[in-house]
Enzyme design. Structure first.
Site, PDB file in Angstrom:
ATOM      1  CB  SER A 139      -0.879   0.472   1.023  1.00  0.00           C
ATOM      2  OG  SER A 139      -1.504   1.260   1.157  1.00  0.00           O
ATOM      3  CE1 TYR A 151      -4.003  -1.804   6.291  1.00  0.00           C
ATOM      4  CE2 TYR A 151      -3.335   0.444   5.257  1.00  0.00           C
ATOM      5  CZ  TYR A 151      -3.245  -1.047   5.082  1.00  0.00           C
ATOM      6  OH  TYR A 151      -3.851  -1.462   3.624  1.00  0.00           O
TER       7      TYR A 151
END
Length: 273
Positions: A139, A151
């Site tokens: 990501s 994250y």
């Protein structure tokens, strides 16, 4: 005959969203697929759908952050199909929290699923693979994203895992890449900053390509695929200029930062997940 005909692949987190799309597309391209997820009834539906469509699929349910599950998904693939040619490390979770407000248990679970799950499944797979392809889910959050620091950290780790494994496994013929997608999934919907985007099925052709022999020269890459745009993300590198001196003191360092070095804007990236 599809481009994955004769190949056997494992897709983790395959009960829904991106993982489901990856498993379905790989099966349509001719692969035999092991589908994994913690939601056994739901992932069993995916396997059944693949079978009804004329493909081959078996289920191996369980949490990828358990090393035993990681071994089991690979063993299931080799037992059912005689080989393992590909692994898609898709299983992952996300939560939003401001710095200082993260729940320690939630942070630990996120790191275990996203990072340890990828490491454990990769380790299990390479012991049985002879060449082949590993596709990780990265990501652009790896550059740092407000309210998603844990994250972001996990996806930074995925970038490092991808680069390190690609270099180490190059002489074995095993390719390792990471895709950094944007698609409208349950995880994306949980991101308060996310902008609605295309369906998971739009990302699946890229993963199928990376699993196939067509991508024989592609390894060690972070590949961004979002809203019809495809590009490779550069790995970390120095920003010019590089300032050199024979002797450095605090004053010289202060002068370099004030007048000579180009600094990154910490708020420069707003690309979503």
């Amino acid at each position: 005959m599809g481009i994955l005909a004769g190949k056997a692949v494992v897709v983790t987190g395959a009960a829904q969203g991106l993982g489901r799309a990856f498993a379905m597309h790989a099966a349509e391209a001719g692969a035999a697929v092991v589908v994994n997820d913690v939601d056994e009834p739901l992932v069993a539906q995916v396997a059944e759908l693949i079978t009804v469509m004329g493909g081959k699929a078996v289920v191996c349910a369980g949490p990828v952050q358990d090393p035993g599950t990681a071994e089991a998904v690979v063993d299931t693939c080799t037992a059912a199909f005689g080989r393992i040619d590909g692994l898609v490390n898709n299983a992952g979770i996300r939560h939003q929290a401001r710095v200082g407000e993260d729940d320690p248990a939630a942070v630990r679970e996120l790191i275990e699923v996203n990072v340890l799950g990828t490491l454990y499944c990769t380790s299990a797979a390479v012991r049985s693979m002879r060449g082949g392809s590993i596709v990780n889910l990265g990501s652009v959050a790896m550059v740092g994203q407000p309210t998603a620091v844990a994250y972001s950290a996990s996806k930074g780790a995925i970038a490092s895992i991808t680069a390190g494994c690609a270099a180490e496994l190059a002489d074995t013929g095993t390719r390792v890449n990471a895709v950094c997608p944007v698609a409208w999934t349950r995880m994306a919907a949980a991101d308060t900053r996310a902008v609605p985007s295309g369906p998971p099925e739009a990302i699946a052709p890229l993963v199928t390509y990376l699993l196939s022999d067509l991508a024989g020269g592609v390894t060690g890459q972070l590949i961004r695929f979002a809203n019809g745009r495809l590009h490779v993300i550069g790995q970390a590198s120095p920003l010019e200029p590089v300032v050199e001196r024979e002797h450095w003191d605090v004053g010289a360092i202060a002068d370099a930062f004030e007048h000579r070095l180009r600094l990154e804007d910490p708020a420069r990236v707003r690309w979503g997940r």
